[in-house]
Enzyme design. Structure first.
Site, PDB file in Angstrom:
ATOM      1  N   ASP A   1       0.695  -1.163  -0.021  1.00 38.06           N
ATOM      2  CA  ASP A   1      -0.094   0.043  -0.004  1.00 38.06           C
ATOM      3  C   ASP A   1       0.602   1.530  -0.005  1.00 38.06           C
ATOM      4  O   ASP A   1       1.515   1.553   0.997  1.00 38.06           O
ATOM      5  CB  ASP A   1      -0.756   0.045   1.334  1.00 38.06           C
ATOM      6  CG  ASP A   1      -1.828  -1.322   1.495  1.00 38.06           C
ATOM      7  OD1 ASP A   1      -1.003  -2.246   1.114  1.00 38.06           O
ATOM      8  OD2 ASP A   1      -2.940  -1.250   1.883  1.00 38.06           O
TER       9      ASP A   1
ATOM     10  N   GLU B   1      -4.169   1.891  -2.912  1.00 35.65           N
ATOM     11  CA  GLU B   1      -5.669   2.263  -2.049  1.00 35.65           C
ATOM     12  C   GLU B   1      -5.285   3.463  -1.440  1.00 35.65           C
ATOM     13  O   GLU B   1      -6.398   3.913  -0.918  1.00 35.65           O
ATOM     14  CB  GLU B   1      -6.146   1.356  -1.649  1.00 35.65           C
ATOM     15  CG  GLU B   1      -5.812   0.724  -0.477  1.00 35.65           C
ATOM     16  CD  GLU B   1      -7.175   0.468   0.409  1.00 35.65           C
ATOM     17  OE1 GLU B   1      -8.061   0.081   0.049  1.00 35.65           O
ATOM     18  OE2 GLU B   1      -6.769   0.102   1.746  1.00 35.65           O
ATOM     19  N   ASN B   2      -4.242   3.726  -0.930  1.00 35.41           N
ATOM     20  CA  ASN B   2      -3.877   4.987   0.108  1.00 35.41           C
ATOM     21  C   ASN B   2      -3.010   5.930  -0.674  1.00 35.41           C
ATOM     22  O   ASN B   2      -2.620   6.788   0.356  1.00 35.41           O
ATOM     23  CB  ASN B   2      -3.432   4.339   1.457  1.00 35.41           C
ATOM     24  CG  ASN B   2      -4.148   3.271   2.146  1.00 35.41           C
ATOM     25  OD1 ASN B   2      -3.801   2.085   2.055  1.00 35.41           O
ATOM     26  ND2 ASN B   2      -5.324   3.568   2.643  1.00 35.41           N
TER      27      ASN B   2
ATOM     28  N   ASN C   1     -10.415  -1.883   0.397  1.00 38.53           N
ATOM     29  CA  ASN C   1     -11.503  -1.149   1.081  1.00 38.53           C
ATOM     30  C   ASN C   1     -11.547   0.159   0.782  1.00 38.53           C
ATOM     31  O   ASN C   1     -12.659   0.859   0.847  1.00 38.53           O
ATOM     32  CB  ASN C   1     -11.679  -1.352   2.644  1.00 38.53           C
ATOM     33  CG  ASN C   1     -10.179  -0.995   3.203  1.00 38.53           C
ATOM     34  OD1 ASN C   1      -9.069  -1.499   2.902  1.00 38.53           O
ATOM     35  ND2 ASN C   1     -10.193  -0.256   4.387  1.00 38.53           N
ATOM     36  N   HIS C   2     -10.534   1.114   0.536  1.00 36.66           N
ATOM     37  CA  HIS C   2     -10.441   2.512   0.399  1.00 36.66           C
ATOM     38  C   HIS C   2     -10.505   2.660  -1.098  1.00 36.66           C
ATOM     39  O   HIS C   2     -10.515   4.085  -1.620  1.00 36.66           O
ATOM     40  CB  HIS C   2      -9.440   3.111   0.719  1.00 36.66           C
ATOM     41  CG  HIS C   2      -9.413   3.017   2.287  1.00 36.66           C
ATOM     42  ND1 HIS C   2     -10.314   3.883   3.021  1.00 36.66           N
ATOM     43  CD2 HIS C   2      -8.392   2.691   3.286  1.00 36.66           C
ATOM     44  CE1 HIS C   2     -10.086   3.678   4.433  1.00 36.66           C
ATOM     45  NE2 HIS C   2      -8.982   3.103   4.616  1.00 36.66           N
TER      46      HIS C   2
ATOM     47  N   HIS D   1      -6.280  -8.404   0.235  1.00 36.63           N
ATOM     48  CA  HIS D   1      -6.468  -7.327   1.028  1.00 36.63           C
ATOM     49  C   HIS D   1      -7.099  -7.501   2.259  1.00 36.63           C
ATOM     50  O   HIS D   1      -8.430  -7.427   2.346  1.00 36.63           O
ATOM     51  CB  HIS D   1      -7.045  -6.058   0.284  1.00 36.63           C
ATOM     52  CG  HIS D   1      -6.710  -4.678   0.747  1.00 36.63           C
ATOM     53  ND1 HIS D   1      -5.605  -3.961   0.810  1.00 36.63           N
ATOM     54  CD2 HIS D   1      -7.348  -3.812   1.509  1.00 36.63           C
ATOM     55  CE1 HIS D   1      -5.264  -3.004   1.247  1.00 36.63           C
ATOM     56  NE2 HIS D   1      -6.741  -2.768   1.716  1.00 36.63           N
TER      57      HIS D   1
ATOM     58  N   HIS E   1      -2.852  -4.302   3.017  1.00 41.38           N
ATOM     59  CA  HIS E   1      -3.900  -3.540   4.164  1.00 41.38           C
ATOM     60  C   HIS E   1      -3.176  -3.362   5.399  1.00 41.38           C
ATOM     61  O   HIS E   1      -3.412  -2.405   6.089  1.00 41.38           O
ATOM     62  CB  HIS E   1      -5.106  -4.423   3.966  1.00 41.38           C
ATOM     63  CG  HIS E   1      -5.966  -3.642   5.058  1.00 41.38           C
ATOM     64  ND1 HIS E   1      -6.780  -2.481   4.739  1.00 41.38           N
ATOM     65  CD2 HIS E   1      -6.619  -4.053   6.317  1.00 41.38           C
ATOM     66  CE1 HIS E   1      -7.608  -2.110   5.848  1.00 41.38           C
ATOM     67  NE2 HIS E   1      -7.489  -3.131   6.657  1.00 41.38           N
TER      68      HIS E   1
ATOM     69  N   HIS F   1      -0.193  -2.699   6.569  1.00 44.09           N
ATOM     70  CA  HIS F   1       0.972  -1.743   6.329  1.00 44.09           C
ATOM     71  C   HIS F   1       2.318  -1.960   6.920  1.00 44.09           C
ATOM     72  O   HIS F   1       3.053  -1.162   7.245  1.00 44.09           O
ATOM     73  CB  HIS F   1       0.541  -0.183   6.722  1.00 44.09           C
ATOM     74  CG  HIS F   1      -0.415   0.442   5.984  1.00 44.09           C
ATOM     75  ND1 HIS F   1      -0.954   1.697   5.750  1.00 44.09           N
ATOM     76  CD2 HIS F   1      -1.443  -0.039   4.826  1.00 44.09           C
ATOM     77  CE1 HIS F   1      -2.081   1.948   5.027  1.00 44.09           C
ATOM     78  NE2 HIS F   1      -2.310   0.800   4.256  1.00 44.09           N
TER      79      HIS F   1
END
Ligand SMILES: [Fe+2]
Length: 267
Positions: A8, A39-40, A68-69, A154, A179, A181
């Site tokens: 991520d 996604e981040n 999810n983001h 994820h 996810h 991190h």
């Protein structure tokens, strides 16, 4: 064939580390294909934008995965249907924009399948990941539909990630978690030949709480004055795995975790 998977990407610090270093890292490590979970990557630390995707593709990223983001920057919903190098988890409730699986053909005609999945435990509600995975493996076969299969799982918990690794063992080249991190120290090749690491870690500033400003995060935990989480902006570490793939079997020959730069650099 050597594939680099990066965990991520978080905020401006993660993005700039990729933009400033990926091309030289690809050369140095003789990488043939790059997958990044982004996604981040937005400056807010959640979601991603068309511009980020385009910048990444221009500096050597072949495929972007998410989690999810994925929809936190709303405009990405319009972009994802036009860009087949951007994936979202396959087991999102349908109908959802975009797709969770694609096969990419390299310049030397190697077919690489990339499957993006999301866990069910402590995550946003989505379809049962084991049922979706079973259906997937009923429809696709390693060395028939693609030369290699890379699975980005994820998820929040190590046990669910471990289980998915074994579920795909022998039918994927690499299963790697994203996810949390935080990179796990368990890169290995499973019994039937699939490379595995529970979590790839993040591409972000590790002098933080999972990529977010540590003082603000501590204040939130301690119920003191705080604002919404925002990314830490120190130098990022690039974190992920490198897998050497066997063209004959589609399985892994060698896997190592990959750490470059920033606070986590122990080279
Ligand atoms: Fe996530």
């Amino acid at each position: 064939m050597r594939i680099l998977f990066l965990g991520d990407v978080v905020g401006i610090s993660g993005c700039s580390k990729i933009l400033n270093n990926l091309i030289s890292q690809i050369k140095k490590n003789k990488i043939n294909f790059v997958i990044v979970n982004a996604e981040n990557a937005d400056e807010s630390g959640v979601g991603l934008t068309k511009k980020i995707c385009e910048d990444f593709f221009n500096c050597g990223v072949n495929v972007i995965t998410t989690g999810n983001h994925v929809w936190d920057q709303k405009n990405i919903m319009n972009f994802i249907d036009k860009e087949n190098r951007l994936l979202r988890p396959k087991n999102l409730f349908e109908p959802a924009p975009g797709k969770g699986f694609e096969i990419y053909t390299t310049t030397n005609n190697i077919k690489i399948g990339v499957l993006n999945l999301m866990g069910n435990v402590f995550m946003k509600k989505c379809d049962d990941v084991f049922e979706v995975s079973k259906k997937f493996l009923d429809s696709y076969r390693l060395k028939e539909d693609y030369d290699f299969l890379i699975v980005d799982f994820h998820g929040e918990i190590t046990s669910e990630k471990n289980a998915i690794g074994h579920f795909f063992d022998g039918q994927a080249t690499l299963v790697v978690g994203t996810h949390t991190h935080i990179p796990t120290n368990d890169a290995r090749i499973l019994k039937n030949g699939t490379a595995y690491q529970t979590d790839a870690g993040m591409c972000g500033d590790y002098d933080s709480v999972i990529g977010m400003n540590k003082d603000n995060s501590l204040n939130r935990f301690m119920k003191k004055d705080s604002i919404k989480h925002f990314p830490a902006n120190g130098e990022a570490t690039l974190s992920g795995v490198i897998v050497d793939c066997d063209v004959k079997t589609g399985l892994a020959k060698k896997v190592n975790s990959y750490i470059f730069g920033g606070h986590l650099n122990n080279n």
